[in-house]
Design a protein around this motif. Structure first.
Motif, PDB file in Angstrom:
ATOM      1  N   GLU A   1      -1.988   7.939   6.515  1.00  0.00           N
ATOM      2  CA  GLU A   1      -2.889   7.117   6.311  1.00  0.00           C
ATOM      3  C   GLU A   1      -2.442   6.005   4.537  1.00  0.00           C
ATOM      4  O   GLU A   1      -1.979   6.034   3.467  1.00  0.00           O
ATOM      5  N   ILE A   2      -1.954   4.819   5.006  1.00  0.00           N
ATOM      6  CA  ILE A   2      -0.655   3.894   4.578  1.00  0.00           C
ATOM      7  C   ILE A   2      -1.896   2.847   3.198  1.00  0.00           C
ATOM      8  O   ILE A   2      -2.637   1.903   4.298  1.00  0.00           O
ATOM      9  N   LYS A   3      -2.354   2.328   2.783  1.00  0.00           N
ATOM     10  CA  LYS A   3      -2.854   1.053   2.305  1.00  0.00           C
ATOM     11  C   LYS A   3      -1.728   0.242   2.219  1.00  0.00           C
ATOM     12  O   LYS A   3      -0.408   0.823   1.252  1.00  0.00           O
ATOM     13  N   ALA A   4      -2.426  -0.500   1.932  1.00  0.00           N
ATOM     14  CA  ALA A   4      -1.692  -1.975   1.993  1.00  0.00           C
ATOM     15  C   ALA A   4      -0.950  -2.087   0.447  1.00  0.00           C
ATOM     16  O   ALA A   4      -1.847  -2.197  -0.700  1.00  0.00           O
ATOM     17  N   GLY A   5       0.549  -2.335   0.667  1.00  0.00           N
ATOM     18  CA  GLY A   5       0.967  -3.298  -0.454  1.00  0.00           C
ATOM     19  C   GLY A   5       1.398  -0.895  -1.353  1.00  0.00           C
ATOM     20  O   GLY A   5       2.396  -1.362  -2.345  1.00  0.00           O
ATOM     21  N   LYS A   6       0.682   0.101  -1.126  1.00  0.00           N
ATOM     22  CA  LYS A   6       1.386   1.046  -1.145  1.00  0.00           C
ATOM     23  C   LYS A   6       2.295   2.043  -0.677  1.00  0.00           C
ATOM     24  O   LYS A   6       2.560   1.873   0.705  1.00  0.00           O
ATOM     25  N   THR A   7       2.849   2.561  -1.547  1.00  0.00           N
ATOM     26  CA  THR A   7       4.650   3.274  -0.881  1.00  0.00           C
ATOM     27  C   THR A   7       3.612   5.155  -0.828  1.00  0.00           C
ATOM     28  O   THR A   7       3.084   5.425  -1.737  1.00  0.00           O
ATOM     29  N   VAL A   8       3.794   5.681   0.783  1.00  0.00           N
ATOM     30  CA  VAL A   8       3.593   6.923   0.479  1.00  0.00           C
ATOM     31  C   VAL A   8       4.868   7.862   0.394  1.00  0.00           C
ATOM     32  O   VAL A   8       5.539   7.369   1.820  1.00  0.00           O
ATOM     33  N   THR A   9       4.945   8.592  -0.008  1.00  0.00           N
ATOM     34  CA  THR A   9       6.255   9.956   0.361  1.00  0.00           C
ATOM     35  C   THR A   9       6.143  11.186   0.691  1.00  0.00           C
ATOM     36  O   THR A   9       5.281  11.596   0.229  1.00  0.00           O
ATOM     37  N   HIS A  10       7.409  11.367   1.494  1.00  0.00           N
ATOM     38  CA  HIS A  10       7.044  12.991   1.879  1.00  0.00           C
ATOM     39  C   HIS A  10       8.304  13.537   1.870  1.00  0.00           C
ATOM     40  O   HIS A  10       9.433  12.743   2.215  1.00  0.00           O
ATOM     41  N   ARG A  11       8.438  14.414   1.515  1.00  0.00           N
ATOM     42  CA  ARG A  11       9.478  15.044   1.231  1.00  0.00           C
ATOM     43  C   ARG A  11       9.616  16.395   2.433  1.00  0.00           C
ATOM     44  O   ARG A  11       8.205  17.176   2.297  1.00  0.00           O
ATOM     45  N   PHE A  12      10.142  16.552   3.600  1.00  0.00           N
ATOM     46  CA  PHE A  12      10.448  17.282   4.719  1.00  0.00           C
ATOM     47  C   PHE A  12      10.228  19.037   3.730  1.00  0.00           C
ATOM     48  O   PHE A  12      11.222  18.228   2.962  1.00  0.00           O
ATOM     49  N   GLU A  13      10.059  19.490   4.513  1.00  0.00           N
ATOM     50  CA  GLU A  13      10.366  21.245   4.238  1.00  0.00           C
ATOM     51  C   GLU A  13      11.159  21.674   4.102  1.00  0.00           C
ATOM     52  O   GLU A  13      12.715  20.669   5.118  1.00  0.00           O
ATOM     53  N   THR A  14      12.083  22.452   3.378  1.00  0.00           N
ATOM     54  CA  THR A  14      13.845  22.541   3.247  1.00  0.00           C
ATOM     55  C   THR A  14      13.764  23.055   4.587  1.00  0.00           C
ATOM     56  O   THR A  14      13.641  24.017   5.374  1.00  0.00           O
TER      57      THR A  14
END
Length: 134
Positions: free
Chosen positions: A97-110
């Motif tokens: 879920e992305i809010k306008a102008g905000k950055t979502v960062t996700h690190r994939f499992e090693t």
């Protein structure tokens, strides 16, 4: 692969007579001598995205650690889909879920592994899906 034109002719680097083109030529084992592969990039970079139209697939295999940053100019849900076996097509990995102008960062499992990844938005927007591979 293409090489900077100021690269010196040596070993695997070959340049055209007029110094207009430079190429690195070598075998697969030569690549490992260059160090661990890393990369940055993505299928969308401030791209006008259409509802439900998948991005081009983006390479995901061959890297130990993977992170994605997702932004958009509208509130939108962006789903990442992965191709894990080249045979059964793309499968949903996760919806963000992305809010306008905000950055979502996700690190994939090693160690997470897939061959290809693509993004799909649930509404028209301008979006960036940017990966960092280490």
């Amino acid at each position: 692969a293409g090489v900077d034109l100021d690269a010196k002719k040596a070993g695997h680097v070959y340049k055209s007579e007029a110094d207009e083109v430079a190429l690195w030529l070598g075998g697969i084992d030569d690549l490992w001598q260059l160090g661990k592969p890393v990369g940055r990039g993505g299928p969308w970079n401030g791209t006008a995205v259409q509802t439900g139209k998948p991005s081009d697939p983006y390479l995901m295999t061959g890297y130990d650690r993977k992170t994605v940053e997702i932004t958009a100019d509208e509130d939108v849900n962006i789903t990442l889909e992965v191709d894990v076996d080249h045979q059964t097509g793309f499968h949903e990995y996760r919806t963000f879920e992305i809010k306008a102008g905000k950055t979502v960062t996700h690190r994939f499992e090693t160690g997470y592994s897939a061959h290809w990844i693509r993004a799909i938005a649930d509404r028209d927007c301008k979006a960036t899906v940017w990966f960092e591979y280490e």
